[in-house]
Every structure is written in C-alpha cells, then in structure tokens.
Design a protein around this motif. Sequence first.
Motif, short mmCIF file in Angstrom:
data_model
loop_
_atom_site.label_atom_id
_atom_site.label_comp_id
_atom_site.label_asym_id
_atom_site.label_seq_id
_atom_site.Cartn_x
_atom_site.Cartn_y
_atom_site.Cartn_z
N LEU A 1 56.27 50.84 26.71
CA LEU A 1 55.08 51.48 26.14
C LEU A 1 55.35 52.95 25.83
CD1 LEU A 1 52.05 51.44 25.43
CD2 LEU A 1 51.60 52.00 27.82
N ARG A 2 55.89 53.67 26.79
CA ARG A 2 56.18 55.11 26.60
C ARG A 2 57.25 55.32 25.53
NH1 ARG A 2 52.51 58.60 29.12
NH2 ARG A 2 51.95 57.65 31.08
N ALA B 1 74.75 61.04 6.02
CA ALA B 1 74.73 60.84 7.47
C ALA B 1 73.60 59.88 7.82
CB ALA B 1 74.53 62.16 8.20
N LYS B 2 73.70 59.32 9.00
CA LYS B 2 72.65 58.44 9.50
C LYS B 2 72.47 58.71 10.99
CE LYS B 2 71.48 53.53 9.78
NZ LYS B 2 71.94 52.17 9.41
N PHE B 3 71.23 59.00 11.39
CA PHE B 3 70.89 59.16 12.80
C PHE B 3 70.11 57.92 13.23
CE2 PHE B 3 70.27 64.06 12.17
CZ PHE B 3 71.62 64.19 11.89
N VAL B 4 70.30 57.50 14.47
CA VAL B 4 69.58 56.33 15.00
C VAL B 4 68.94 56.71 16.34
CG1 VAL B 4 69.77 53.94 15.78
CG2 VAL B 4 71.20 54.75 13.89
N VAL B 5 67.66 56.34 16.47
CA VAL B 5 66.91 56.57 17.71
C VAL B 5 66.43 55.21 18.19
CG1 VAL B 5 64.93 57.74 18.77
CG2 VAL B 5 66.13 58.81 16.83
N SER B 6 66.81 54.83 19.40
CA SER B 6 66.42 53.50 19.89
C SER B 6 66.21 53.50 21.40
CB SER B 6 67.47 52.46 19.51
OG SER B 6 68.72 52.80 20.05
N PRO B 7 65.31 52.63 21.86
CA PRO B 7 65.11 52.51 23.30
C PRO B 7 66.24 51.69 23.92
CG PRO B 7 63.69 50.97 22.15
CD PRO B 7 64.41 51.77 21.09
N ASN B 8 66.60 52.03 25.14
CA ASN B 8 67.56 51.25 25.90
C ASN B 8 66.87 50.85 27.20
OD1 ASN B 8 69.64 50.36 27.65
ND2 ASN B 8 71.14 51.44 26.40
N SER B 9 66.24 49.69 27.17
CA SER B 9 65.40 49.24 28.29
C SER B 9 66.14 49.08 29.61
CB SER B 9 64.70 47.93 27.93
OG SER B 9 63.78 48.17 26.89
#
Length: 110
Positions: free
Chosen positions: A9-10, A49-57
């Motif tokens: 959720l956060r 360029a490519k930036f990636v933002v992802s959760p790592n549960s």
Amino acid sequence: MLDDQSFPLRADEAIDALYRSLLKAADEYDFEADMNNGALTVEFDDPPAKFVVSPNSPVRQIWVSAHSKSFKFEWDTSRQTFVFPDTGEDLKAMMSRAVTQQLGETVSLP
C-alpha cells in the motif's frame, strides 16, 4: 519497518505520487513517464537514458535504477516516506536530482 500488508500500500502510494509529479514535469521538460504493472519508467531521448522505479516486496524497499546505479529506499516511520539511507533524501527529492542531472537543467517535481 513496514509489515507485509502495509508495504504494498505504501509503496504504491509513493510510486503513484511520484508518477503524478513526473507527468506534470514532463509537460515542461523533455522526458516521458509511464507506469506498467506497478513499475514506473522515465525515459529520455537526449541524452538517451531510462530510469526505473519499482517496489521490491521481499525486502520491503523501493528500488530505483538511474545513471547506471541502484538506489534502495527504505520506509522512514518518523517521516512517513521512503528514504535513501545514504543521503536522507526522499524518493521525490532523489528523482528530482536525477532528472536534473540527466537533462542538465533544474527540474523540481511538484
């Protein structure tokens, strides 16, 4: 530290808020932001360029890949946000700095 139910959720809230800020800034600057399956990508044409933002549960972190580096954000209970422990920057501040560095002009994220 966030528990298994609170982290998704956060993380979703934080990444979605960042996405909305990047969309607003993309109207003014030369980059594109896109969300796909919970991961945020930011793409630049010049210089490319490519930036990636992802959760790592499994580790309850948000990971950012930018400028050939990996940044691992942890939940800061006192600030109620994800923070990069090495610098104390929150997710939006770090991404603002990374986009600024990529474009060579000051980009502040609303």
